[in-house]
Motif scaffolding. Sequence first.
Motif: not given
Lengths: 374, 294
Positions: A120, A139, B271, B274-275, B278
């Motif tokens: 990723a 996280i 998050y 976000l991932f 991506l």
Amino acid sequence: MAAAPSTGGAGRSGFDKAVLGARAVALLAAAVLVLAFPQLAPDAFILSVGVVIASYAALAVSWNFVGGFTGYISLGHAAYSGMGGYGTALLILEAGWNPWLSLVGAALAVAVLAVPIGIASLRVRGASFVIVSIALVLILLLVSQSWASLTGGSNGLRVPRPFGQDVLRPEQHERFFYLHVGLVVIALAVWWAIDRSRFGTGLKAIREDEDKAQALGVPTFNYKLAVFIISAFFTALAGGMYALWFGSLDPIFQFSILVGSYMVLMSLLGGIRSLLGPVVGAVIVGYALEFFKAQYGDTQFHLVALGLLLALVVLFMPDGVLPALGSLVNRFRPQATSIREMTAGELLEHNRALENDRDGTTDPADREIEEVGR
Amino acid sequence: MSGSLLLQSIILGLLLGGLYALLAAGLTLYFGVMRVVMIAHSAFLVLAAYLAWYFQRETGLDPLLSLLVTVPLFFVVGFTMQRLLLARLRPATLTMMSVLLTFAIALTIEGLLGYFFSGTQRRIQLDYSGSSIEFFGANIAVVKMIAFALAAVALLGLWALMKLTRFGQALRATIQHPEAARLLGINTDRIAGFGFGLGLATAAIGGTALSLDSTIYPSLHWHWIGPLMAIIVIGGLGSIPGAAIAAMVLGVSQSLLQVPLGTTWAQTVFYIALFATLMVRPQGFFGGRLAQRF
């Protein structure tokens, strides 16, 4: 060492021999000093500072697999050291494994986890990559604080001591000092081997110009991912080792962007292109950190010190101490015919300066075009 | 979830999203004018919040009045920072090194805040702190609406400045095509400095808005940096509309998830998004192809 120039076919000059000899002597002296440190340390506190610095060195060298070879600056490597620490503790506590087996098992598990994370995050470059690396730590901080049934939440975890109760604290420090030094040596050996391999050359090509490297047939993504996993593995080992020594884990300190930034600062200060740079940086920064914490522990002043130090390094010494020393030595070298290791950027700037000298103008537009061309 | 609770969550999410949008707009400005990712943005946000708190404590006046001082001050600081520090970095490694440099600035600010104001949590007490307005069964705190109004005014001002003035035109030209802008006689270096100052001025407004209704402490900026960075990556680095849309969507999602999951887990939405971004579109949803490189 970065600035180790080859002198071409004519063999080594006397100057080179002298430099090589001086370096060998310095290395040997440093090795002896490191090995004798537990005997030289006046008290248990100094000894524990030594263990902390050795642990920083292990983290910095592990970080430098990604940072040094590919130029990808990760501010979030604390994610792997923290996972290594928590993994080791959980394998001991929940699965009842032997501590050393847990250490390796946790590091392997982190290496496996690094595969999807790497897939990723390595899809983006530069600043986006840094952002993603920060996000990962945040996280994990959230998860480790919230998932109290597994991680103990904000109370943290107590890690059982790997050596029996009859081993006293100073002796414990001594053993862990050597264990950490051993880890650093292994990581350095792997770094050195990669540095001299075809794999390492490909990685450095990525650092200099990823697009060109790809165009030349370097499997850039696989290379990046491979070195990313190696780096995560060693970082997790270092984190697990620290957990075994320190004996307790707290989410705030394990998954902290500060720890990640220490690794960057240490490697950068020492020099990310050189083998021993991160170690030198770890000694300097680690000592400074322990000093500031001891002196100004109650206030947040150590943050200011760290911030200013990082800013100074970035502004004035982006290549690090060791390369700076190397180029200082080179200045005294008779007939400098050697090929210096230059970054693509430096070469560009150098050529541009030459060109500007030739036609006597400094056209700012040139710079911009080259910048866009990057 | 009852209807009024749902409505309340959506309204709160929009209000929060507005604030996120303002702050993310600042980050996009820096990126646009100089390809710099400014980690210290949220540290300046907390600094502005502290200044508002300190101003209120010392003078007893409304903290909003502190904007008269902090906005120009932050503008000058931003301009100076760009001209004296960031412009010194080598172009070849600018993106990476700027991250580290601004990170160093963030640490310094956090340390100084802790040094001068201690780590104690602070909160502004206002006579309208507790009041709220009922709106179809949803209770919305007045301070949140003031914060949103501030963000809205600031964003509108920013938009007007970018679209209607000559300076805005020059700034946009610098962002779109620096060398062409230079050919037209625009002093892009100075414009970049002004762009930076403008970005930091948004942090002054955002920080003051934040101080109205949240507890502040020196390390608070870590709490903000993640969501803000996630927003600009998802929106596409350098795209102001992208950042605004991502801010709104994520603000509302966070607010909606807060009810079933609780505050901490709701934070992870940034998050996860976000991932996921991506994986699907590394360059973000509004960024150009270039965004992937930075």
